[in-house]
Write a protein that holds these residues in place. Sequence first.
Motif, PDB file in Angstrom:
ATOM      1  N   LYS A  20      -1.242  10.943   1.040  1.00 23.89           N
ATOM      2  CA  LYS A  20      -0.033  10.047   0.928  1.00 23.89           C
ATOM      3  C   LYS A  20      -0.225   9.047  -0.069  1.00 23.89           C
ATOM      4  O   LYS A  20       0.473   8.233   0.131  1.00 23.89           O
ATOM      5  CB  LYS A  20       0.817   9.907   2.106  1.00 23.89           C
ATOM      6  CG  LYS A  20       1.210  11.135   2.588  1.00 23.89           C
ATOM      7  CD  LYS A  20       1.953  10.962   4.004  1.00 23.89           C
ATOM      8  CE  LYS A  20       2.173  12.146   4.785  1.00 23.89           C
ATOM      9  NZ  LYS A  20       2.753  13.123   3.908  1.00 23.89           N
ATOM     10  N   LEU A  21      -1.228   9.030  -0.900  1.00 21.70           N
ATOM     11  CA  LEU A  21      -1.511   7.891  -1.850  1.00 21.70           C
ATOM     12  C   LEU A  21      -0.668   8.046  -2.791  1.00 21.70           C
ATOM     13  O   LEU A  21      -0.390   6.931  -4.046  1.00 21.70           O
ATOM     14  CB  LEU A  21      -3.004   7.823  -2.007  1.00 21.70           C
ATOM     15  CG  LEU A  21      -3.792   7.410  -0.717  1.00 21.70           C
ATOM     16  CD1 LEU A  21      -5.292   7.497  -1.238  1.00 21.70           C
ATOM     17  CD2 LEU A  21      -3.542   6.250  -0.121  1.00 21.70           C
ATOM     18  N   ILE A  22      -0.485   9.399  -3.455  1.00 24.28           N
ATOM     19  CA  ILE A  22       0.335   9.650  -4.549  1.00 24.28           C
ATOM     20  C   ILE A  22       1.447  10.620  -4.167  1.00 24.28           C
ATOM     21  O   ILE A  22       1.190  11.383  -3.180  1.00 24.28           O
ATOM     22  CB  ILE A  22      -0.799  10.347  -5.714  1.00 24.28           C
ATOM     23  CG1 ILE A  22      -1.628   9.388  -6.242  1.00 24.28           C
ATOM     24  CG2 ILE A  22       0.148  10.823  -6.962  1.00 24.28           C
ATOM     25  CD1 ILE A  22      -1.197   8.097  -6.919  1.00 24.28           C
TER      26      ILE A  22
ATOM     27  N   ASN B 177       0.818  -1.338   0.052  1.00 26.79           N
ATOM     28  CA  ASN B 177       0.001   0.066   0.016  1.00 26.79           C
ATOM     29  C   ASN B 177       0.959   1.289  -0.129  1.00 26.79           C
ATOM     30  O   ASN B 177       0.571   2.261   0.655  1.00 26.79           O
ATOM     31  CB  ASN B 177      -1.064  -0.048   1.316  1.00 26.79           C
ATOM     32  CG  ASN B 177      -2.111   0.906   1.190  1.00 26.79           C
ATOM     33  OD1 ASN B 177      -2.646   1.313  -0.084  1.00 26.79           O
ATOM     34  ND2 ASN B 177      -2.629   1.514   2.226  1.00 26.79           N
ATOM     35  N   GLN B 178       2.120   1.171  -0.601  1.00 25.38           N
ATOM     36  CA  GLN B 178       2.960   2.233  -0.847  1.00 25.38           C
ATOM     37  C   GLN B 178       2.352   3.378  -1.758  1.00 25.38           C
ATOM     38  O   GLN B 178       1.588   3.177  -2.697  1.00 25.38           O
ATOM     39  CB  GLN B 178       4.290   1.914  -1.117  1.00 25.38           C
ATOM     40  CG  GLN B 178       5.100   0.624  -0.219  1.00 25.38           C
ATOM     41  CD  GLN B 178       6.401   0.560  -0.674  1.00 25.38           C
ATOM     42  OE1 GLN B 178       6.609   0.707  -1.879  1.00 25.38           O
ATOM     43  NE2 GLN B 178       6.939  -0.057   0.046  1.00 25.38           N
ATOM     44  N   ALA B 179       2.985   4.532  -1.474  1.00 31.27           N
ATOM     45  CA  ALA B 179       2.416   5.640  -2.335  1.00 31.27           C
ATOM     46  C   ALA B 179       3.067   5.456  -3.735  1.00 31.27           C
ATOM     47  O   ALA B 179       3.962   4.900  -4.174  1.00 31.27           O
ATOM     48  CB  ALA B 179       2.837   7.116  -1.910  1.00 31.27           C
ATOM     49  N   LEU B 180       2.216   5.825  -4.750  1.00 30.52           N
ATOM     50  CA  LEU B 180       2.767   5.468  -6.292  1.00 30.52           C
ATOM     51  C   LEU B 180       3.448   6.797  -6.593  1.00 30.52           C
ATOM     52  O   LEU B 180       2.685   7.858  -6.325  1.00 30.52           O
ATOM     53  CB  LEU B 180       1.479   5.137  -7.279  1.00 30.52           C
ATOM     54  CG  LEU B 180       0.862   3.817  -7.016  1.00 30.52           C
ATOM     55  CD1 LEU B 180      -0.374   3.481  -8.180  1.00 30.52           C
ATOM     56  CD2 LEU B 180       1.809   2.776  -7.109  1.00 30.52           C
ATOM     57  N   MET B 181       4.559   6.503  -7.349  1.00 25.32           N
ATOM     58  CA  MET B 181       5.335   7.618  -7.982  1.00 25.32           C
ATOM     59  C   MET B 181       4.797   8.196  -9.153  1.00 25.32           C
ATOM     60  O   MET B 181       4.390   7.351 -10.224  1.00 25.32           O
ATOM     61  CB  MET B 181       6.663   7.518  -8.064  1.00 25.32           C
ATOM     62  CG  MET B 181       7.633   8.524  -8.381  1.00 25.32           C
ATOM     63  SD  MET B 181       7.746   9.937  -7.261  1.00 25.32           S
ATOM     64  CE  MET B 181       8.647   9.127  -6.137  1.00 25.32           C
ATOM     65  N   LEU B 182       4.368   9.520  -9.282  1.00 28.02           N
ATOM     66  CA  LEU B 182       3.805   9.996 -10.635  1.00 28.02           C
ATOM     67  C   LEU B 182       4.751  11.168 -11.045  1.00 28.02           C
ATOM     68  O   LEU B 182       5.058  12.062 -10.206  1.00 28.02           O
ATOM     69  CB  LEU B 182       2.558  10.380 -10.398  1.00 28.02           C
ATOM     70  CG  LEU B 182       1.701  10.998 -11.672  1.00 28.02           C
ATOM     71  CD1 LEU B 182       1.716   9.770 -12.690  1.00 28.02           C
ATOM     72  CD2 LEU B 182       0.246  11.340 -11.424  1.00 28.02           C
ATOM     73  N   LYS B 183       5.376  10.870 -12.178  1.00 28.59           N
ATOM     74  CA  LYS B 183       6.564  12.000 -12.394  1.00 28.59           C
ATOM     75  C   LYS B 183       5.933  13.140 -13.588  1.00 28.59           C
ATOM     76  O   LYS B 183       5.418  12.568 -14.347  1.00 28.59           O
ATOM     77  CB  LYS B 183       7.947  11.222 -13.195  1.00 28.59           C
ATOM     78  CG  LYS B 183       8.287  10.470 -12.012  1.00 28.59           C
ATOM     79  CD  LYS B 183       9.568   9.632 -12.728  1.00 28.59           C
ATOM     80  CE  LYS B 183      10.086   8.504 -11.525  1.00 28.59           C
ATOM     81  NZ  LYS B 183      11.385   7.825 -12.277  1.00 28.59           N
ATOM     82  N   CYS B 184       6.484  14.221 -13.524  1.00 33.77           N
ATOM     83  CA  CYS B 184       5.903  15.360 -14.196  1.00 33.77           C
ATOM     84  C   CYS B 184       6.770  16.512 -14.383  1.00 33.77           C
ATOM     85  O   CYS B 184       7.887  16.697 -13.856  1.00 33.77           O
ATOM     86  CB  CYS B 184       4.741  16.145 -13.651  1.00 33.77           C
ATOM     87  SG  CYS B 184       4.009  17.612 -14.513  1.00 33.77           S
TER      88      CYS B 184
END
Length: 249
Positions: free
Chosen positions: A213-215, A170-177
């Motif tokens: 802190k989900l994303i 249930n770790q936060a997923l990394m989203l890169k921008c």
Amino acid sequence: MTNYKWARNDMTTILRLKKPQQDDRVHEDLEHLELVGGLQFVAQCTRPDISHAVSIVSSFCSNPGFAHWTAAKRILRYLKGTKHEKLTYRRNEDTDFYGYSDADWGNDPDTRRSVSGYVFLQNGGAVSWNSKRQSTVALSTTEAEYMALSTATQEAMWWKGFLFELHGTNQALMLKCDNKSAINLAEREVGYSARSKHIDIRHHYIREQVEQKLIKLEHVPSDLQAADILTKSIPGPKQNKDRKKLGIL
């Protein structure tokens, strides 16, 4: 198309497809629809690198012109030159699940709407991707990137639930921008202002996920942006490089 010369990219960078004039209509409507339908299947299943080009030609299916017919055939020529390449996943590659989000501001010449693109990767290859014109006009690059982040976040939350069922993590997923202003807006490092308060409420969905802190958002340099190929037409050499970022080898 057997004897046609292959193309280095799926869409020429100087082409901006518009609605055709009355005398520019394609009469072979059925043939055009069949071709675009086949390209959609390929783009959705195995070749994310043609997603943007296919999305553009698909938007003119009800009113295709000769320029749209030529653009659809160019995608075939590009596939002909890269037909031996495919999505590849490698056991020893990065096993973390993470995504990239990008947008091209004001891309559509008829509506001036921007294009959103996202891709999620694991084990060196793309597992989910999308290229789509945004539903409303963005007034700035920051807004376009922010709206793209919101769309990518919705996809990320589905994958987060799926991965939890598979592995129990249930770790936060990394989203890169590659747009710092959009990241700051999502993380509330900048407050509401006259330039941001008009953004539709549904796009602020991303703020809630970041606060819980989900994303987790991360800035990435533009030259490392894997979703760039999903938002715009790019030159052949760069398309070859970006295709490998998606795991197409």
